[in-house]
Write a protein that holds these residues in place. Structure first.
Motif, mmCIF file in Angstrom:
data_model
loop_
_atom_site.group_PDB
_atom_site.id
_atom_site.type_symbol
_atom_site.label_atom_id
_atom_site.label_comp_id
_atom_site.label_asym_id
_atom_site.label_seq_id
_atom_site.Cartn_x
_atom_site.Cartn_y
_atom_site.Cartn_z
ATOM 1 N N ARG A 23 0.803 -1.224 0.000
ATOM 2 C CA ARG A 23 0.000 0.000 0.000
ATOM 3 C C ARG A 23 0.836 1.275 0.000
ATOM 4 O O ARG A 23 0.429 2.289 -0.554
ATOM 5 C CB ARG A 23 -0.921 -0.005 1.219
ATOM 6 N N ASN A 24 2.025 1.274 0.635
ATOM 7 C CA ASN A 24 2.786 2.521 0.758
ATOM 8 C C ASN A 24 4.293 2.263 0.762
ATOM 9 O O ASN A 24 4.739 1.126 0.792
ATOM 10 C CB ASN A 24 2.352 3.282 2.011
ATOM 11 N N GLU A 25 5.062 3.352 0.749
ATOM 12 C CA GLU A 25 6.528 3.265 0.696
ATOM 13 C C GLU A 25 7.122 2.602 1.936
ATOM 14 O O GLU A 25 8.105 1.873 1.846
ATOM 15 C CB GLU A 25 7.138 4.661 0.518
ATOM 16 N N ASN A 26 6.532 2.860 3.118
ATOM 17 C CA ASN A 26 7.038 2.237 4.341
ATOM 18 C C ASN A 26 6.928 0.716 4.255
ATOM 19 O O ASN A 26 7.860 -0.005 4.631
ATOM 20 C CB ASN A 26 6.278 2.750 5.564
ATOM 21 N N ALA A 27 5.795 0.229 3.772
ATOM 22 C CA ALA A 27 5.603 -1.211 3.626
ATOM 23 C C ALA A 27 6.547 -1.770 2.581
ATOM 24 O O ALA A 27 7.064 -2.876 2.718
ATOM 25 C CB ALA A 27 4.154 -1.512 3.264
ATOM 26 N N LYS A 28 6.804 -1.024 1.525
ATOM 27 C CA LYS A 28 7.713 -1.465 0.465
ATOM 28 C C LYS A 28 9.118 -1.719 1.025
ATOM 29 O O LYS A 28 9.724 -2.754 0.769
ATOM 30 C CB LYS A 28 7.760 -0.396 -0.630
ATOM 31 N N GLN A 29 9.610 -0.787 1.797
ATOM 32 C CA GLN A 29 10.941 -0.937 2.391
ATOM 33 C C GLN A 29 10.976 -2.089 3.387
ATOM 34 O O GLN A 29 11.937 -2.856 3.430
ATOM 35 C CB GLN A 29 11.371 0.361 3.055
#
Length: 79
Positions: A23-29
């Motif tokens: 859903r977002n950049e934090n989850a991606k990292q």
């Protein structure tokens, strides 16, 4: 599934035809670091728009949603 089984022969190999959508950049990292997968194979919804993949994995897609408990309304049984 991302971590694979104990046997090396059954480990899932990610490549150009697979993607993990978050859903977002934090989850991606977090996904890339936690499962030690190439960050290029983890995309946000916006990054994946218009692209095609054979295999798609949604990771914590509903639990990371700002809609919170509203997702439960889609899965409740009215009978």
């Amino acid at each position: 599934m991302l971590q694979g089984a104990k046997r090396e022969t059954s480990r899932i190999e990610f490549g150009a035809h697979q993607v993990v959508i978050v859903r977002n950049e934090n989850a991606k990292q977090a996904v890339a670091e936690e499962f030690r997968v190439d960050p290029d194979w983890v995309m946000t919804v916006q990054e994946s728009k218009g692209l095609e993949f054979d295999d798609v994995l949604l990771y914590n897609f509903f639990s990371d949603s700002p809609a919170g408990d509203l997702w439960r309304a889609t899965s409740e049984d009215d009978t």
